[in-house]
Design an enzyme around this catalytic site. Structure first.
Site, PDB file in Angstrom:
ATOM      1  N   ASP A 230      85.696  33.400  -9.520  1.00 10.94           N
ATOM      2  CA  ASP A 230      86.771  32.767 -10.291  1.00 10.94           C
ATOM      3  C   ASP A 230      86.202  31.900 -11.418  1.00 10.94           C
ATOM      4  O   ASP A 230      86.568  30.738 -11.584  1.00 10.94           O
ATOM      5  CB  ASP A 230      87.675  31.937  -9.372  1.00 10.94           C
ATOM      6  CG  ASP A 230      89.040  31.649 -10.000  1.00 10.94           C
ATOM      7  OD1 ASP A 230      89.467  32.411 -10.903  1.00 10.94           O
ATOM      8  OD2 ASP A 230      89.676  30.667  -9.590  1.00 10.94           O
TER       9      ASP A 230
ATOM     10  N   ASN B   5      87.320  25.958 -14.346  1.00 10.10           N
ATOM     11  CA  ASN B   5      86.325  25.743 -13.291  1.00 10.10           C
ATOM     12  C   ASN B   5      84.946  25.385 -13.836  1.00 10.10           C
ATOM     13  O   ASN B   5      83.957  25.441 -13.112  1.00 10.10           O
ATOM     14  CB  ASN B   5      86.229  26.978 -12.387  1.00 10.10           C
ATOM     15  CG  ASN B   5      87.449  27.121 -11.508  1.00 10.10           C
ATOM     16  OD1 ASN B   5      88.199  26.170 -11.311  1.00 10.10           O
ATOM     17  ND2 ASN B   5      87.663  28.309 -10.982  1.00 10.10           N
TER      18      ASN B   5
ATOM     19  N   LYS C 109      86.090  30.595 -14.888  1.00 12.59           N
ATOM     20  CA  LYS C 109      87.075  30.423 -15.967  1.00 12.59           C
ATOM     21  C   LYS C 109      86.912  29.010 -16.518  1.00 12.59           C
ATOM     22  O   LYS C 109      86.257  28.166 -15.890  1.00 12.59           O
ATOM     23  CB  LYS C 109      88.490  30.639 -15.437  1.00 12.59           C
ATOM     24  CG  LYS C 109      88.889  29.691 -14.309  1.00 12.59           C
ATOM     25  CD  LYS C 109      90.258  30.040 -13.757  1.00 12.59           C
ATOM     26  CE  LYS C 109      90.636  29.129 -12.591  1.00 12.59           C
ATOM     27  NZ  LYS C 109      91.948  29.516 -12.049  1.00 12.59           N
TER      28      LYS C 109
END
Length: 177
Positions: free
Chosen positions: A55, A60, A57
């Protein structure tokens, strides 16, 4: 002492890459290269431990400056969708997990045996976002974006990036391959 589990996290002061991009727009090549190096170093440690983040992105990635004269560093956050060294995660294997704009084709297809290449693809999308101010695939719905990741080549970097070297544009395309 009573068997209670707890997590201790570093106190970070700064902002997410998403907030930076929203506030300032695309990054210059030098800043994008620096943050990319930081994230590659982080992923090397993560992947050497057998963990796949799944994840990556802008939300993050946390940008931290440890002092007034220190260079900004990138901290990779949120391992809630990560796969451990045994290929297990807190989410069901064989189903799509992640963020549509940053997901790899193998994530979208729900493939088993996802490896580091998944994170590298997402890192390519992140690099594209840092340089262009938006991911390479955008659409009116998540389904449209997910379909584009699986079936469409990335847009021409020459039309998406301003003042970016051919080498860095080629790297963004290579990561998306």
């Amino acid at each position: 002492s009573q068997g209670l589990l707890y997590v201790v996290s570093e106190l970070l002061r700064g902002e997410t890459l998403a907030d930076r991009l929203k506030r300032s727009g695309p990054l210059g090549e030098q800043d994008a290269r620096h943050l990319l190096r930081e994230l590659i170093d982080a992923l090397e440690v993560v992947h050497d431990a057998g963990v796949i983040h799944r994840d990556i992105k802008p939300q993050n990635v946390f940008l931290v400056r440890d002092g007034p004269d220190a260079r900004e560093r990138a901290v990779l956050l949120d391992f809630g969708l990560a796969l451990n060294p045994e290929g297990e995660g807190i989410t069901t294997v064989g189903r799509f997990v992640g963020t549509p704009a940053y997901a790899s084709p193998e994530q979208i297809r729900g493939e088993r045996g996802i490896g580091p290449a998944t994170d590298l693809y997402s890192l390519g999308v992140l690099l594209w976002t840092m340089l262009a101010g938006q991911p390479p695939y955008v659409g009116d719905s998540d389904i449209e974006v997910l379909t584009a990741h699986v079936s469409s080549p990335p847009p021409d970097p020459g039309k998406s990036f301003k003042d970016v070297s051919k080498g860095l544009a080629a790297l963004a395309l290579d990561l998306l391959e």
